[in-house]
Design an enzyme around this catalytic site. Structure first.
Site, PDB file in Angstrom:
ATOM      1  N   PRO A  94      -3.024   3.006  -2.259  1.00 52.18           N
ATOM      2  CA  PRO A  94      -1.594   3.072  -2.586  1.00 52.18           C
ATOM      3  C   PRO A  94      -0.882   1.873  -1.979  1.00 52.18           C
ATOM      4  CG  PRO A  94      -2.139   4.600  -0.813  1.00 52.18           C
ATOM      5  CD  PRO A  94      -3.434   4.013  -1.268  1.00 52.18           C
ATOM      6  N   MET A  95      -0.108   1.152  -2.801  1.00 50.62           N
ATOM      7  CA  MET A  95       0.605  -0.031  -2.308  1.00 50.62           C
ATOM      8  C   MET A  95       1.998  -0.061  -2.917  1.00 50.62           C
ATOM      9  SD  MET A  95      -2.341  -2.989  -2.390  1.00 50.62           S
ATOM     10  CE  MET A  95      -3.047  -2.457  -3.967  1.00 50.62           C
ATOM     11  N   ALA A  96       3.007  -0.099  -2.062  1.00 48.55           N
ATOM     12  CA  ALA A  96       4.397  -0.093  -2.517  1.00 48.55           C
ATOM     13  C   ALA A  96       4.671  -1.305  -3.394  1.00 48.55           C
ATOM     14  CB  ALA A  96       5.341  -0.087  -1.320  1.00 48.55           C
ATOM     15  N   GLN A 155       0.656   9.761  -3.708  1.00 52.48           N
ATOM     16  CA  GLN A 155       0.876   9.707  -2.262  1.00 52.48           C
ATOM     17  C   GLN A 155       2.330  10.016  -1.928  1.00 52.48           C
ATOM     18  OE1 GLN A 155       1.159   6.173   0.443  1.00 52.48           O
ATOM     19  NE2 GLN A 155      -0.854   6.881   1.133  1.00 52.48           N
ATOM     20  N   CYS A 157       1.406   3.903   6.992  1.00 47.82           N
ATOM     21  CA  CYS A 157       2.275   2.764   6.691  1.00 47.82           C
ATOM     22  C   CYS A 157       2.904   2.234   7.983  1.00 47.82           C
ATOM     23  CB  CYS A 157       3.365   3.167   5.706  1.00 47.82           C
ATOM     24  SG  CYS A 157       4.485   1.790   5.301  1.00 47.82           S
ATOM     25  N   LYS A 184      -3.993   9.667   4.775  1.00 51.80           N
ATOM     26  CA  LYS A 184      -4.307   8.265   5.071  1.00 51.80           C
ATOM     27  C   LYS A 184      -3.655   7.899   6.396  1.00 51.80           C
ATOM     28  CE  LYS A 184      -4.569   3.728   2.821  1.00 51.80           C
ATOM     29  NZ  LYS A 184      -4.013   2.837   3.844  1.00 51.80           N
ATOM     30  N   ASN A 209     -10.849   1.639   4.975  1.00 53.30           N
ATOM     31  CA  ASN A 209      -9.845   0.784   4.335  1.00 53.30           C
ATOM     32  C   ASN A 209      -9.527  -0.399   5.242  1.00 53.30           C
ATOM     33  OD1 ASN A 209      -6.313   0.968   3.977  1.00 53.30           O
ATOM     34  ND2 ASN A 209      -7.651   0.004   2.509  1.00 53.30           N
ATOM     35  N   GLY A 210      -9.199  -1.530   4.616  1.00 57.83           N
ATOM     36  CA  GLY A 210      -8.767  -2.698   5.374  1.00 57.83           C
ATOM     37  C   GLY A 210      -9.647  -3.902   5.157  1.00 57.83           C
ATOM     38  N   ASP A 211      -9.111  -4.938   4.507  1.00 54.58           N
ATOM     39  CA  ASP A 211      -9.785  -6.234   4.342  1.00 54.58           C
ATOM     40  C   ASP A 211     -11.021  -6.195   3.454  1.00 54.58           C
ATOM     41  OD1 ASP A 211      -7.867  -7.210   6.032  1.00 54.58           O
ATOM     42  OD2 ASP A 211      -9.188  -7.471   7.758  1.00 54.58           O
TER      43      ASP A 211
END
EC number: 1.3.1.-
Length: 344
Positions: free
Chosen positions: A31-33, A84, A114, A153, A214-216
């Site tokens: 999920p990304m705003a 989400q 977040c 998350k 999650n991450g990179d």
């Protein structure tokens, strides 16, 4: 537009279940705003993402924000539909969960990761990692409010002195959450430095429910290394998918089959970019859709340039500045036309 669904979606053999849902791969779109709009999620899922999460929806949204939230909750053409939500009041979270279920969500994810100050300043997002009792109450209220599965998350913790993701995950599992995702940074790191994939293993070992790392994650090699170091069941890809909604499916395919999927032809990439743009105009209307599309348009152009297509700087500027939808569509049509060596 060519039927790129047939061209790109190979059968994924790596099937698993979470909370009654059947997932057909081990790579998900985060999920990304402002990024994981409905049009992008449709594409990511069609190209093979196991799940494609909606933008974060504020549980206490009202007025104009409420209308925006309802747009974010839409999931037509995305199955399973993962929504989400974020908040800091149990009653608000329960209501938001019911709205998401009514909008057709198959899974609700609670944002406790977040790091943005506008979110943590309201005691939501990763601020909840400093108040695990409240975090637990929010999870409990969300689980009780709906009949669909709930995931959470989170980050590793608020800072390096409080790496409490394992404890939060245990509490989430105890309240009925079916999955947790851990971003391998603390809140105080924001997106600086490198994600610590090995640090996610402590959470994997703390619970029986699936954990997603999650991450990179930028490619399949990163995904394999993430799974090896963390012991997680799956990976979640965020910023790297901007401008290439097929990336998550590419990674899922390679994890499942041990070899890379055939590179998509230029015509397929063009078709995806055009469908994405048309979808945004349909969802938001022309004026708002053009504004919303600009980060995606810039990313498509930059990704095309990285993949050795010639992108005229003047055309790229018009692509992200034009208020004429027909001009933007024509520029997208040309984006994957000329390999750099031919332009030379």
């Amino acid at each position: 537009m060519d039927n790129f669904a047939q061209q790109t979606c190979s059968v994924i053999s790596d099937v698993w279940r979470v909370g009654g849902l059947t997932l057909d791969g081990r790579a998900m779109l985060a999920p990304m705003a402002g990024i994981t709009d409905l049009a992008m999620r449709r594409l990511a899922r069609r190209f093979g993402a196991a799940l494609a999460f909606s933008e974060m929806v504020a549980a206490d949204a009202s007025g104009r924000d409420r209308r925006e939230s309802l747009l974010r909750l839409r999931g037509e053409g995305v199955s399973p539909h993962a929504a989400q939500i974020a908040g800091c009041d149990p009653a608000d979270m329960a209501q938001a969960a019911r709205r998401a279920e009514q909008a057709g969500a198959d899974l609700i994810d609670i944002n406790m990761g977040c790091p943005a100050r506008r979110v943590t300043g309201g005691a939501a997002g990763s601020a909840l990692m400093r108040d695990l009792d409240l975090a637990q109450a929010l999870i409990a209220a969300t689980v009780r409010a709906t009949k669909i599965p709930v995931s959470v998350k989170m980050r590793l913790g608020w800072d390096r002195d409080a790496l409490n993701a394992p404890e939060l995950a245990r509490r989430a599992e105890g309240e009925g959450a079916v999955m947790v995702t851990v971003h391998g940074r603390t809140r105080n790191q924001f997106y600086k430095g490198e994600a610590d994939w090995a640090a996610i293993r402590a959470t994997v070992e703390a619970v029986k429910i699936p954990v997603v790392a999650n991450g990179d994650c930028r490619n399949a090699a990163d995904a394999r290394r993430m799974l090896e170091l963390s012991g997680a069941r799956a990976v979640m890809i965020g910023r790297a998918a901007l401008g290439q909604p097929w990336l998550v499916g590419d990674i899922a395919h390679e994890l499942a089959h041990g070899e890379a999927r055939q590179k998509l032809p230029a015509a397929t990439r063009r078709a995806a970019a055009l469908e994405h743009f048309a979808g945004l105009l349909d969802i938001f209307g022309e004026a708002h859709g053009l504004r919303h599309a600009r980060k995606h348009l810039a990313a498509y152009a930059d990704q095309a340039a990285r993949e050795n297509f010639f992108v005229d700087p003047r055309a790229r500027r018009r692509l992200v500045e034009s208020d004429d939808a027909r001009e933007v569509e024509a520029l997208l049509q040309d984006l994957y036309d000329t390999p750099r060596k031919e332009a030379a």
